[in-house]
Scaffold this active site. Structure first.
Site, mmCIF file in Angstrom:
data_model
loop_
_atom_site.group_PDB
_atom_site.id
_atom_site.type_symbol
_atom_site.label_atom_id
_atom_site.label_comp_id
_atom_site.label_asym_id
_atom_site.label_seq_id
_atom_site.Cartn_x
_atom_site.Cartn_y
_atom_site.Cartn_z
ATOM 1 N N HIS A 102 51.507 38.979 39.284
ATOM 2 C CA HIS A 102 50.416 38.031 39.557
ATOM 3 C C HIS A 102 50.921 36.881 40.427
ATOM 4 C CE1 HIS A 102 46.789 35.585 38.208
ATOM 5 N NE2 HIS A 102 47.595 34.647 38.685
ATOM 6 N N GLU A 103 52.037 36.277 40.013
ATOM 7 C CA GLU A 103 52.582 35.148 40.771
ATOM 8 C C GLU A 103 53.137 35.606 42.121
ATOM 9 O OE1 GLU A 103 51.766 32.477 39.699
ATOM 10 O OE2 GLU A 103 51.667 32.548 37.534
ATOM 11 N N HIS B 269 50.360 35.832 44.690
ATOM 12 C CA HIS B 269 50.044 34.517 45.269
ATOM 13 C C HIS B 269 51.036 34.179 46.376
ATOM 14 C CE1 HIS B 269 46.866 33.266 42.591
ATOM 15 N NE2 HIS B 269 47.614 33.299 41.506
#
Length: 266
Positions: free
Chosen positions: A58-59, A62
């Site tokens: 997820h990170e 980004h």
């Protein structure tokens, strides 16, 4: 003056992440084969490790999207190594979501990596950077539920099927919560570039409390019920029936008494 660049070493996968992947693989194998004397322990390790993997991805999503949008500093910060220890808010990004998982069985969104937004031009790019994280959870949920909606469960052991169902539930809850248009969450980050300067100034002071606000709302029984009604409707549409997801959570909480029905092959 020297400028920040992304070197090859900045993109090398961290041994920490490799270790987490190894735990996921070994625990998944133990769940599949029934190697562990206590099946709940294997399910617990598999789901927790896989959940941390999803948080890292997820990170990373980004950061990777930010890199291609103009922020070349993300590499030097270690965000492209998938190392959870490099995140600006390791407590919010990893520790708090895992604790919330243990307490409530909900995929709580973590804190985002620090993106230098002034390096990025274009509102669509800013929105895409914010959306990239929860879209990863959507993809993860699609992978976890694939055996269900593809009707490919023949030969999949009971405990592994239950673990996948519970892991899918976590990914769906994480995606929904992340996409909420609440300051401090990714959903608001998607909308923010399109808001007026005055609105953004008025909302900015509330951003640090957005996650706490969502956390508090989930403790309200009526809100919690509506939230999970939506989650269950999505899982039902993906072919994940109530029994696998219920038994998956029951096995995950191995320190509690597991219902007899979840220990008997259907």
């Amino acid at each position: 003056m020297a400028t920040a660049t992304t070197q090859h070493g900045d993109r090398r996968v961290s041994p920490v992440f490799v270790g987490i992947l190894a735990v996921t693989a070994v625990a998944g194998w133990a769940t599949w084969t029934g190697f562990a004397a206590q099946p709940g322990v294997a399910v617990f390790l598999f789901v927790t490790a896989a959940w941390i993997v999803s948080l890292c991805l997820h990170e990373y999503a980004h950061a990777r999207t930010a890199l291609h949008s103009g922020d070349i500093t993300v590499g030097a910060k270690g965000y492209l190594t998938l190392n959870p220890l490099k995140y600006t808010h390791a407590l919010l990004s990893i520790v708090l979501p895992v604790v919330f998982l243990l307490l409530n069985g909900i995929g709580l969104p973590g804190g985002a990596v620090f993106i230098e937004r002034d390096r990025i031009r274009g509102r669509w790019r800013h929105s895409l950077i914010s959306a990239a994280g929860p879209l990863t959870n959507v993809l993860f949920a699609a992978v976890c539920t694939a055996p269900f909606w593809l009707h490919a469960l023949d030969g999949v052991p009971r405990d592994f099927r239950y673990a996948l169902a519970f892991l899918a539930l976590l990914q769906v809850t994480a995606a929904i919560l992340n996409f909420l248009p609440v300051p401090g969450l990714d959903g608001y980050g998607v909308l923010e570039p399109w808001l007026s300067y005055q609105v953004k100034r008025q909302v900015e002071p509330f951003a640090p409390f957005g996650l706490l606000f969502v956390f508090a709302l989930l403790w309200v029984p009526s809100v919690n019920q509506v939230f999970f009604d939506v989650v269950y409707a999505i899982l039902d549409g993906l072919g994940v029936e109530p029994v696998p997801r219920y038994c998956g959570e029951a096995l995950y909480r191995f320190w509690q008494d597991t219902p007899e029905g979840c220990l008997i092959s259907p």
